[in-house]
Write an enzyme that holds these catalytic residues in place. Structure first.
Site, PDB file in Angstrom:
ATOM      1  CB  SER A  10     110.637  68.214  -3.146  1.00 48.95           C
ATOM      2  OG  SER A  10     111.771  67.427  -3.431  1.00 48.95           O
ATOM      3  CG  HIS A  11     107.468  67.913  -8.222  1.00 46.34           C
ATOM      4  ND1 HIS A  11     106.698  68.320  -7.166  1.00 46.34           N
ATOM      5  CD2 HIS A  11     106.612  67.607  -9.230  1.00 46.34           C
ATOM      6  CE1 HIS A  11     105.421  68.278  -7.544  1.00 46.34           C
ATOM      7  NE2 HIS A  11     105.349  67.849  -8.771  1.00 46.34           N
ATOM      8  CB  VAL A  12     113.944  67.968  -7.621  1.00 53.56           C
ATOM      9  CG1 VAL A  12     115.358  67.707  -8.091  1.00 53.56           C
ATOM     10  CG2 VAL A  12     113.143  68.664  -8.700  1.00 53.56           C
TER      11      VAL A  12
END
Ligand code: ATP
Ligand code: MG
Lengths: 123, 194
Positions: A10-12
């Site tokens: 994921s991006h985070v």
């Protein structure tokens, strides 16, 4: 039958970390590795973190789930460079990772898990 | 094209990205997540550092090193996309020094990675007309800028901007502008004569 593992990208960082906590609750024996954020833990995705998540996973065959855009592109790049067998799912992130984790824990075969995941395709 | 021109090209590209990173991120703020300039500058700065340190002396090695740096340092979609472009160009440069052939391999790399075609409001909309103009011996800076500008009227159907649907119309695509810089600096470096 090759041992199955789960990889999430994921991006985070907190997002995959949070989902892995959710999965661990029902799949405590399943190898789940994560790659969240960029190398500096900023928002984005990291090719190196994905390679590491493949590497560290104890599974021989990996089911990979992701959130958006570049997560998929970096996953595909890493898939081209790893020796492990990785199956990428364009499915609803939380629902499909959860489904896969619960079924791997229950000892389900890959084909059965794969069939369960198909209706969750959203991207 | 030769090694000297290509080395100059990538140095000018890295400098141009760095000078315009705020503008690129501003464009991305309108229809994306506002990080395109910072992403690209992080990647091209590392790319330039690596090129200066290792001084690769074939076209293939230059593009390969550039591609690997972009893949690993950018952090957004533009990383695997430009990375795949340069890695594709490296492969083509193994047997050819023809600019059109090499750029076409770059475009193929982007399309293999991002699965987009022309008209989806992505960097591809800069690459496609530029390659056509290179083939026709008609490449100028106007052609390059015009290509990037053509994305304003398009609706995004790939990338972050696609989540905005019709709201993405009326804005310039940030990746098309970073690709505009790529091809403008290619002309400035004398890789091709205007
Ligand atoms: N599938 C695609 N094919 C070609 N180009 C694309 C694609 N998706 C995005 N782009 C280009 O990438 C640019 C955005 O790059 P940026 O570095 O900001 O990545 P991002 O969208 O923030 O990445 P992420 O997917 O991590 O959110 C867009 O302006 C567009 O030109
Ligand atoms: Mg962005």
């Amino acid at each position: 039958m090759s041992k199955l593992g789960i990889v999430m990208v994921s991006h985070v960082p907190e997002l995959v970390y949070g989902i892995s906590r959710l999965l661990n609750e029902v799949a405590k024996d399943v190898s789940i590795t994560i790659a969240g954020g960029t190398d500096d833990n900023e928002i984005g995705t990291s090719f190196a973190k994905i390679e590491e998540a493949f590497e560290k996973n104890e599974g021989e065959k990996l089911l990979a789930f992701y959130d958006l855009g570049s997560a998929k592109m970096n996953l595909e790049m890493a898939m081209e460079m790893t020796d492990k067998e990785v199956v990428l799912y364009d499915t609803a992130f939380v629902e499909s990772a959860y489904t896969a984790a619960a079924l791997v824990q229950a000892g389900a075969a890959f084909d059965m898990i794969d069939a369960q995941l198909q209706p969750l395709k959203v991207k | 094209m030769n090694v000297e021109q290509t080395t100059k090209w990538l140095a000018l590209f890295a400098a141009k990205i760095n000078d315009n990173k705020q503008y690129l991120s501003d464009l991305d703020s309108a229809i994306g997540d506002g990080d395109h300039g910072m992403n690209m500058a992080r990647g091209t700065t590392e790319m330039q550092k690596a090129l200066e340190e290792k001084q690769p002396d074939t076209l293939m090695d230059i593009f390969k090193l550039a591609g690997m740096q972009l893949v690993s340092k950018v952090g957004g979609a533009s990383g695997p996309l430009y990375g795949s472009a340069f890695l594709g160009m490296a492969k083509a440069a193994k047997d050819s020094d023809d600019l059109a052939t090499i750029l076409e391999a770059g475009l193929e790399g982007i399309q293999k990675r991002g699965k987009a075609v022309a008209g989806e409001k992505t960097m591809i909309d800069t690459w496609v007309p530029v390659i056509a103009a290179v083939k026709a011996n008609e490449l100028t800076k106007e052609v390059v800028e015009q290509a990037a500008q053509s994305t304003i009227d398009m609706q995004a159907t790939k990338g972050r901007a696609s989540y905005l649907g019709e709201r993405s119309i009326g804005h310039l695509d940030p990746g098309s502008v970073s690709s505009q810089y790529l091809f403008e600096t290619m002309i400035e470096a004398g890789v091709i004569n205007e």
